[in-house]
Scaffold this active site. Structure first.
Site, PDB file in Angstrom:
ATOM      1  N   GLU A  17       0.863  -1.191   0.000  1.00 58.06           N
ATOM      2  CA  GLU A  17       0.000   0.000   0.000  1.00 58.06           C
ATOM      3  C   GLU A  17       0.894   1.233   0.000  1.00 58.06           C
ATOM      4  OE1 GLU A  17      -3.510   0.837   2.811  1.00 58.06           O
ATOM      5  OE2 GLU A  17      -2.063   2.368   3.405  1.00 58.06           O
ATOM      6  N   ALA A 124     -19.702   0.687   3.122  1.00 55.43           N
ATOM      7  CA  ALA A 124     -18.930   0.280   1.942  1.00 55.43           C
ATOM      8  C   ALA A 124     -19.763  -0.632   1.036  1.00 55.43           C
ATOM      9  CB  ALA A 124     -17.650  -0.422   2.384  1.00 55.43           C
ATOM     10  N   TYR A 144     -11.464  -6.182   9.580  1.00 60.02           N
ATOM     11  CA  TYR A 144     -10.864  -5.756  10.854  1.00 60.02           C
ATOM     12  C   TYR A 144     -10.742  -6.932  11.816  1.00 60.02           C
ATOM     13  CZ  TYR A 144     -12.087  -1.360   8.712  1.00 60.02           C
ATOM     14  OH  TYR A 144     -12.173  -0.327   7.819  1.00 60.02           O
ATOM     15  N   HIS A 148     -14.082  -3.433  13.734  1.00 56.83           N
ATOM     16  CA  HIS A 148     -14.046  -2.012  13.400  1.00 56.83           C
ATOM     17  C   HIS A 148     -14.329  -1.223  14.687  1.00 56.83           C
ATOM     18  CE1 HIS A 148     -15.617   1.842  11.830  1.00 56.83           C
ATOM     19  NE2 HIS A 148     -14.672   1.645  10.942  1.00 56.83           N
ATOM     20  N   LYS A 164     -20.940  -7.281   3.006  1.00 62.51           N
ATOM     21  CA  LYS A 164     -19.989  -6.666   2.062  1.00 62.51           C
ATOM     22  C   LYS A 164     -19.537  -7.683   1.008  1.00 62.51           C
ATOM     23  CE  LYS A 164     -16.464  -4.511   4.115  1.00 62.51           C
ATOM     24  NZ  LYS A 164     -15.780  -3.339   4.692  1.00 62.51           N
ATOM     25  N   GLN A 175      -7.096  -4.683   8.211  1.00 63.01           N
ATOM     26  CA  GLN A 175      -6.477  -3.640   9.029  1.00 63.01           C
ATOM     27  C   GLN A 175      -5.193  -4.220   9.612  1.00 63.01           C
ATOM     28  OE1 GLN A 175      -5.673  -0.772   9.716  1.00 63.01           O
ATOM     29  NE2 GLN A 175      -7.570   0.112  10.546  1.00 63.01           N
TER      30      GLN A 175
HETATM   31  P1  FAD Z   1     -17.864  -0.367   6.433  1.00 69.50           P
HETATM   32  O1  FAD Z   1     -17.595  -1.694   5.860  1.00 69.50           O
HETATM   33  O2  FAD Z   1     -19.008   0.400   5.880  1.00 69.50           O
HETATM   34  O3  FAD Z   1     -18.031  -0.552   8.005  1.00 69.50           O
HETATM   35  C1  FAD Z   1     -18.003   0.583   8.872  1.00 69.50           C
HETATM   36  C2  FAD Z   1     -18.780   0.249  10.141  1.00 69.50           C
HETATM   37  O4  FAD Z   1     -20.164   0.140   9.819  1.00 69.50           O
HETATM   38  C3  FAD Z   1     -18.401  -1.074  10.788  1.00 69.50           C
HETATM   39  O5  FAD Z   1     -18.504  -0.921  12.186  1.00 69.50           O
HETATM   40  C4  FAD Z   1     -19.442  -2.051  10.274  1.00 69.50           C
HETATM   41  O6  FAD Z   1     -19.650  -3.140  11.189  1.00 69.50           O
HETATM   42  C5  FAD Z   1     -20.656  -1.140  10.187  1.00 69.50           C
HETATM   43  N1  FAD Z   1     -21.598  -1.542   9.145  1.00 69.50           N
HETATM   44  C6  FAD Z   1     -21.320  -1.976   7.897  1.00 69.50           C
HETATM   45  N2  FAD Z   1     -22.456  -2.225   7.224  1.00 69.50           N
HETATM   46  C7  FAD Z   1     -23.491  -1.949   8.064  1.00 69.50           C
HETATM   47  C8  FAD Z   1     -24.908  -1.986   7.962  1.00 69.50           C
HETATM   48  N3  FAD Z   1     -25.525  -2.397   6.847  1.00 69.50           N
HETATM   49  N4  FAD Z   1     -25.662  -1.605   9.037  1.00 69.50           N
HETATM   50  C9  FAD Z   1     -25.074  -1.185  10.190  1.00 69.50           C
HETATM   51  N5  FAD Z   1     -23.723  -1.126  10.337  1.00 69.50           N
HETATM   52  C10 FAD Z   1     -22.950  -1.495   9.306  1.00 69.50           C
HETATM   53  N6  FAD Z   1      -9.725   5.391   4.757  1.00 69.50           N
HETATM   54  C11 FAD Z   1      -9.535   6.412   3.876  1.00 69.50           C
HETATM   55  O7  FAD Z   1     -10.058   7.517   4.083  1.00 69.50           O
HETATM   56  N7  FAD Z   1      -8.772   6.254   2.739  1.00 69.50           N
HETATM   57  C12 FAD Z   1      -8.169   5.067   2.446  1.00 69.50           C
HETATM   58  O8  FAD Z   1      -7.494   4.949   1.430  1.00 69.50           O
HETATM   59  C13 FAD Z   1      -8.336   3.971   3.351  1.00 69.50           C
HETATM   60  N8  FAD Z   1      -7.791   2.763   3.101  1.00 69.50           N
HETATM   61  C14 FAD Z   1      -8.018   1.703   3.962  1.00 69.50           C
HETATM   62  C15 FAD Z   1      -7.481   0.447   3.656  1.00 69.50           C
HETATM   63  C16 FAD Z   1      -7.701  -0.644   4.516  1.00 69.50           C
HETATM   64  C17 FAD Z   1      -7.113  -2.009   4.162  1.00 69.50           C
HETATM   65  C18 FAD Z   1      -8.449  -0.467   5.709  1.00 69.50           C
HETATM   66  C19 FAD Z   1      -8.649  -1.625   6.656  1.00 69.50           C
HETATM   67  C20 FAD Z   1      -8.987   0.776   6.024  1.00 69.50           C
HETATM   68  C21 FAD Z   1      -8.785   1.877   5.144  1.00 69.50           C
HETATM   69  N9  FAD Z   1      -9.339   3.139   5.406  1.00 69.50           N
HETATM   70  C22 FAD Z   1      -9.134   4.186   4.523  1.00 69.50           C
HETATM   71  C23 FAD Z   1     -10.076   3.383   6.649  1.00 69.50           C
HETATM   72  C24 FAD Z   1     -11.612   3.162   6.481  1.00 69.50           C
HETATM   73  O9  FAD Z   1     -12.135   4.138   5.645  1.00 69.50           O
HETATM   74  C25 FAD Z   1     -12.214   3.240   7.901  1.00 69.50           C
HETATM   75  O10 FAD Z   1     -11.795   2.172   8.691  1.00 69.50           O
HETATM   76  C26 FAD Z   1     -13.736   3.422   7.949  1.00 69.50           C
HETATM   77  O11 FAD Z   1     -14.074   3.843   9.274  1.00 69.50           O
HETATM   78  C27 FAD Z   1     -14.545   2.164   7.654  1.00 69.50           C
HETATM   79  O12 FAD Z   1     -14.496   1.839   6.344  1.00 69.50           O
HETATM   80  P2  FAD Z   1     -15.119   0.424   5.839  1.00 69.50           P
HETATM   81  O13 FAD Z   1     -15.068   0.457   4.378  1.00 69.50           O
HETATM   82  O14 FAD Z   1     -14.467  -0.695   6.540  1.00 69.50           O
HETATM   83  O15 FAD Z   1     -16.609   0.616   6.357  1.00 69.50           O
END
Ligand code: FAD
Length: 286
Positions: A17, A124, A144, A148, A164, A175
């Protein structure tokens, strides 16, 4: 090539990355990093996405283009959705298609006080469901091993992770973590939940003392006793911490590979020397 196709051919991957420079004028500096990283022959390199401002102004696509066109390595573009509306995501997707970029790490992004959520995408999985209607990308998702930070608990987090992958995330990038046992337990829970896509552990070599507390504070990774001792002992000795942090990451990687990890995703922090030393340490193992 789609990352999913790489997994059709290979059992496990090595990937990096990197983050794009903040200023356009610094874009050429990324070549110094890329020229070293690409010689290490990773299967793919992912490029982070800084949310905020115009969706195309954070140089993620430019760097991804460079990785593919100048170095012949497959790029993954990170994309967050919380602060963007559908039309902005459409614009970004079109730009990716125009450049022939095929892989998207679909993310929600962090909630911040500075940026207004758009409310078009809450998670996401919403982004994946929306984009896949009109576009043929390979989608990856974040996962995670220690949950998360906002999640209600591991069961809840696992349910949402399953949503997802059901939405179309064909590969998961994890993570960072420092305790492999936590990753193994997480992987097992994923398999029990019927999540059968590749789960790539994310490894962050800790080589600078000023980064440790900040990083752990942000992502909530727990620090096992063995690693805490190293930090406590060497945090005021930069050279020793560099060596010890690299060795710790290498021992984590060797353990993961001998426990059938689907690959290793290295958080390089744009430090090619760290990636080079790690790759030297595992050259006969990967
Ligand atoms: P989600 O998958 O949407 O999950 C977020 C939270 O919502 C979790 O607690 C999950 O349990 C909950 N959730 C999911 N779906 C639902 C639903 N339907 N109903 C209720 N709750 C739900 N951030 C950046 O800004 N730029 C980057 O380039 C970046 N790269 C990353 C790369 C990796 C490998 C990782 C692990 C993280 C990265 N992040 C980045 C950080 C990421 O944006 C944060 O961790 C963010 O808070 C969560 O993103 P997510 O896509 O995992 O969210």
């Amino acid at each position: 090539m789609k990352i999913s196709e790489i997994y059709n051919k290979k059992k496990r991957t090595l990937s990096f990355e990197i983050f794009p420079p903040k200023k356009e004028s610094d874009l050429h500096n990324i070549d110094e990093t890329l020229s070293v990283l690409c010689k290490l022959e990773p299967d793919f390199i992912s490029v982070t996405f800084g949310a905020g401002g115009s969706i195309n102004k954070n140089h993620t696509i430019e760097v991804a283009k460079k990785i593919r066109n100048d170095y012949g390595i497959e790029p993954i573009v990170h994309l967050t959705c919380l602060n963007y509306g559908k039309s902005q995501i459409d614009e970004f997707a079109k730009a990716l298609e125009n450049e022939g970029i095929k892989n998207v790490l679909a993310l929600r992004g962090d909630k911040t006080d500075d940026l207004e959520p758009s409310n078009d995408f809450l998670h996401a999985s919403d982004l994946i469901s929306y984009m896949k209607k009109d576009h043929d990308f390979c989608f990856l998702g974040a996962c995670y091993p220690e949950c998360h930070p906002e999640s209600k608990g591991s069961v809840d987090d696992m349910e949402h992770l399953k949503e997802k992958t059901n939405a179309g995330a064909g590969v998961l990038l994890s993570q960072l973590f420092f305790d492999n046992d936590l990753f193994y337990r997480f992987r097992e829970r994923c398999r029990i939940a019927g999540i059968n896509v590749p789960i790539i552990p994310g490894i962050m070599p800790v080589t600078r003392s000023d980064r440790i507390r900040k990083m752990v504070g942000v992502c909530g990774a727990s620090i096992p006793e063995r690693f805490r001792k190293i930090i406590d002992r060497y945090e005021n000795n930069n050279e020793a911490l560099f060596d010890a942090g690299l060795s710790y990451a290498i021992s984590q990687i060797i353990d993961l590979l001998s426990s059938d990890a689907d690959g290793i995703h290295l958080y390089t922090m744009n430090n090619p020397l760290v990636a080079k030393r790690i790759c030297e340490g595992i050259k006969n193992i990967v």
